[in-house]
Design an enzyme around this catalytic site. Structure first.
Site, mmCIF file in Angstrom:
data_model
loop_
_atom_site.group_PDB
_atom_site.id
_atom_site.type_symbol
_atom_site.label_atom_id
_atom_site.label_comp_id
_atom_site.label_asym_id
_atom_site.label_seq_id
_atom_site.Cartn_x
_atom_site.Cartn_y
_atom_site.Cartn_z
ATOM 1 N N GLY A 12 0.840 -1.192 0.000
ATOM 2 C CA GLY A 12 0.000 0.000 0.000
ATOM 3 C C GLY A 12 0.873 1.239 0.000
ATOM 4 O O GLY A 12 2.009 1.202 0.477
ATOM 5 N N CYS A 24 5.353 -0.139 7.579
ATOM 6 C CA CYS A 24 5.089 1.021 6.720
ATOM 7 C C CYS A 24 6.340 1.318 5.910
ATOM 8 O O CYS A 24 7.443 1.290 6.446
ATOM 9 C CB CYS A 24 4.725 2.222 7.598
ATOM 10 S SG CYS A 24 4.397 3.716 6.652
ATOM 11 N N LEU A 25 6.145 1.612 4.623
ATOM 12 C CA LEU A 25 7.296 1.929 3.772
ATOM 13 C C LEU A 25 8.006 3.189 4.251
ATOM 14 O O LEU A 25 9.175 3.389 3.950
ATOM 15 C CB LEU A 25 6.844 2.099 2.316
ATOM 16 C CG LEU A 25 6.362 0.821 1.632
ATOM 17 C CD1 LEU A 25 5.839 1.112 0.235
ATOM 18 C CD2 LEU A 25 7.478 -0.214 1.589
ATOM 19 N N HIS A 53 -4.901 2.377 7.447
ATOM 20 C CA HIS A 53 -3.508 2.829 7.563
ATOM 21 C C HIS A 53 -3.201 3.900 6.507
ATOM 22 O O HIS A 53 -2.609 4.939 6.812
ATOM 23 C CB HIS A 53 -2.603 1.599 7.390
ATOM 24 C CG HIS A 53 -1.131 1.862 7.377
ATOM 25 N ND1 HIS A 53 -0.276 1.346 8.324
ATOM 26 C CD2 HIS A 53 -0.349 2.565 6.516
ATOM 27 C CE1 HIS A 53 0.970 1.739 8.051
ATOM 28 N NE2 HIS A 53 0.951 2.470 6.956
ATOM 29 N N GLU A 54 -3.646 3.659 5.271
ATOM 30 C CA GLU A 54 -3.350 4.610 4.187
ATOM 31 C C GLU A 54 -4.168 5.891 4.324
ATOM 32 O O GLU A 54 -3.671 6.978 4.029
ATOM 33 C CB GLU A 54 -3.597 3.969 2.815
ATOM 34 C CG GLU A 54 -2.819 2.703 2.513
ATOM 35 C CD GLU A 54 -1.313 2.835 2.672
ATOM 36 O OE1 GLU A 54 -0.790 3.963 2.677
ATOM 37 O OE2 GLU A 54 -0.660 1.796 2.832
ATOM 38 N N HIS A 107 -2.475 8.143 6.585
ATOM 39 C CA HIS A 107 -1.383 8.901 5.932
ATOM 40 C C HIS A 107 -1.926 10.183 5.298
ATOM 41 O O HIS A 107 -1.301 11.240 5.390
ATOM 42 C CB HIS A 107 -0.724 8.063 4.831
ATOM 43 C CG HIS A 107 0.343 7.120 5.296
ATOM 44 N ND1 HIS A 107 1.435 7.528 6.031
ATOM 45 C CD2 HIS A 107 0.513 5.788 5.102
ATOM 46 C CE1 HIS A 107 2.223 6.477 6.278
ATOM 47 N NE2 HIS A 107 1.676 5.409 5.734
ATOM 48 N N GLN A 150 3.049 9.934 1.213
ATOM 49 C CA GLN A 150 4.361 9.303 1.396
ATOM 50 C C GLN A 150 5.338 9.643 0.276
ATOM 51 O O GLN A 150 6.548 9.455 0.443
ATOM 52 C CB GLN A 150 4.213 7.778 1.481
ATOM 53 C CG GLN A 150 3.498 7.313 2.735
ATOM 54 C CD GLN A 150 3.312 5.812 2.716
ATOM 55 O OE1 GLN A 150 2.364 5.299 2.152
ATOM 56 N NE2 GLN A 150 4.250 5.084 3.314
HETATM 57 NI NI NI Z 1 2.381 3.402 5.701
#
Ligand code: NI
Length: 176
Positions: free
Chosen positions: A46, A91-92, A133-134, A137, A51
């Protein structure tokens, strides 16, 4: 297509609140394609526009095993959330860090697709976690915000240390 740079926690730009997309045009579709390439290369399941330092309400998810079911959500809104479950999130933007986070176990999300058509999905399990989660962000929130101050401080120190050293080892777990 182009690979985009992913912001790393605690970069303050991860706190930007994304604005709704007025019109789904070629530029938005190009951005979705670039985000997809970036997410698959990372690799992750995701990615939110925040991000990659773009303050537009766009997120993408692909939780399929073969990485061939990309889902794009433009202007996503949670219209219903029920239940509760705990999932080990990564998370990236917080490479190498995983933590158990409790969230609603099911969520109904309304959004526009890549063509600008409205749709609604009721998700549970991993997809429900990913969507929440996204969307966090897009609201300037990172999953570590749910942890204790002490744990957050430890993660910040770890990130600084890793930035000084080198790329963190690729995790075997999935990052969103
Ligand atoms: Ni994330």
């Amino acid at each position: 297509m182009a690979l985009l740079d992913i912001l790393v926690y605690p970069d303050p730009r991860l706190r930007n609140k994304a604005k709704p997309v007025d019109r789904v045009d070629l530029a938005i579709q190009q951005l979705i394609d670039d985000m997809a390439q970036t997410m698959y290369a990372a690799p992750g399941i995701g990615l939110a526009a925040t991000q990659v330092n773009i303050a537009s309400r766009i997120l993408i998810i692909d939780i399929s095993d073969n990485k061939n079911k990309l889902q794009a959500f433009i202007n996503p809104e949670i219209i219903r959330a029920t239940g509760e479950h705990e999932y080990e999130e990564g998370c990236l933007s917080v490479p190498g860090v995983y933590a158990r986070i409790t969230r609603p176990s099911a969520a109904t999300v309304r959004a526009l697709d890549r063509e600008g058509n409205p749709f609604e999905v009721t998700a549970d399990g991993l997809l429900a976690t990913c969507l929440q989660h996204e969307i966090d962000h897009l609201d300037g929130k990172v999953f570590v915000d749910y942890l204790s101050r002490l744990k957050q401080e430890r993660i910040r120190k770890k990130m600084h240390k890793e930035l000084r050293q080198q790329e963190p080892e690729p995790g075997r777990r999935q990052a969103i």
